[in-house]
Design a protein around this motif. Structure first.
Motif, mmCIF file in Angstrom:
data_model
loop_
_atom_site.group_PDB
_atom_site.id
_atom_site.type_symbol
_atom_site.label_atom_id
_atom_site.label_comp_id
_atom_site.label_asym_id
_atom_site.label_seq_id
_atom_site.Cartn_x
_atom_site.Cartn_y
_atom_site.Cartn_z
ATOM 1 N N SER A 164 0.810 -1.216 0.000
ATOM 2 C CA SER A 164 0.000 0.000 0.000
ATOM 3 C C SER A 164 0.844 1.267 0.000
ATOM 4 N N THR A 165 2.144 1.145 0.234
ATOM 5 C CA THR A 165 3.019 2.319 0.292
ATOM 6 C C THR A 165 4.221 2.137 -0.621
ATOM 7 N N GLU A 167 -7.123 3.212 -0.010
ATOM 8 C CA GLU A 167 -6.228 2.061 0.144
ATOM 9 C C GLU A 167 -6.450 1.046 -0.968
ATOM 10 N N SER A 176 -4.531 2.313 -3.911
ATOM 11 C CA SER A 176 -3.081 2.200 -3.713
ATOM 12 C C SER A 176 -2.585 0.780 -3.899
#
Length: 265
Positions: free
Chosen positions: A43-44, A79, A82
């Protein structure tokens, strides 16, 4: 036998695909939040970078196949975008250098037939994804996870089609395709199967059942194999007939305007 990476390997379609490939004799490097060779949060940007480094170390710098299958359906729309789009694209692009070193390499992204089943998807969100603007895409994700899910999967399918034919992929002898499953009986859909099957013409499933993860795993195994060597930029629907029932005349479609006729044999 090959060395294949699967993101989302701990459950659902990813787990079924892992089991199928291991049964066929392949070495699988699983990526997930748990129960995997590589534990990673896609997610990052930081989590994606750490995943790429970890897979490179675990694989010795070479893989033969990749399934970008990690995805969520909720509850946070931002989210969802992402992980489903930016996580998938970062995975495929980031692991491309390992595929270059592989034997007859192939990558497959897991999209969804929701990309064509849900009308009036927000094109601004799709465009923000394809423009690689994650902050804008998250801001445009809205409040409905199901819409963010479908839009992110539409963007992913379009990215695959645009990317697969380029010099870094087809031009480098790396196959890139996508699958678009429909309603599949996994933990993610367990609470909605009966409701979806009752929707009738809103979401028809001519085969009148949910698919099985093993069925999608069989398709993924084929697309990863040398037998699928002429697939390039394809988005293969596997949904019990839903897309055909909803969009029978939408595709294939003759392009607008004129262009030279391709040579065929």
């Amino acid at each position: 036998m090959g060395k294949i990476v699967i993101t989302g390997s701990a459950g659902g379609i990813g787990q079924a695909t892992r089991e199928r490939l291991v049964r066929d004799g392949h070495e699988v490097i699983g990526v997930d939040l748990r129960d995997a060779e590589v534990i990673a949060d896609l997610s990052t940007a930081e989590g994606r970078g750490a995943m790429i480094d970890a897979v490179a170390a675990a694989s010795g710098g070479r893989i033969d196949g990749l399934v970008a299958g990690a995805g969520i359906s909720g509850p946070d729309p931002a989210e969802v975008v992402s992980i489903n789009y930016f996580g998938a694209v970062a995975t495929i692009a980031g692991l491309r250098p390992l595929l270059v070193n592989g034997a007859d390499p192939s990558a497959v992204a897991v999209s969804s037939n929701s990309s064509t089943a849900m009308p009036d998807l927000p094109e601004d969100l799709v465009d923000a994804c394809l423009g690689d603007d994650e902050a804008e895409a998250r801001a445009l994700a809205g409040t409905e996870p199901i819409v963010a899910y479908a839009a992110s999967k539409l963007a992913l399918a379009r990215w695959v089609r645009r990317t697969a034919v380029g010099p870094d992929w087809a031009g480098s002898r790396i196959r890139l395709n996508a699958v678009a499953p429909g309603l599949i009986d996994t933990p993610m859909t367990a609470d909605m199967i009966e409701v979806v099957l009752s929707l009738g013409d809103l979401y028809p499933i001519p085969q009148e059942r949910a698919g099985r993860p093993e069925e999608v795993a069989n398709l993924l195994a084929f697309l990863l194999s040398p037998e699928a060597g002429f697939f390039c930029g394809s988005v293969v629907f596997m949904d019990g007939g839903s897309d055909a029932a909803l969009n029978a005349d939408a595709w294939p479609a003759s392009p607008r305007g004129s262009r030279p006729s391709p040579a065929v044999s």
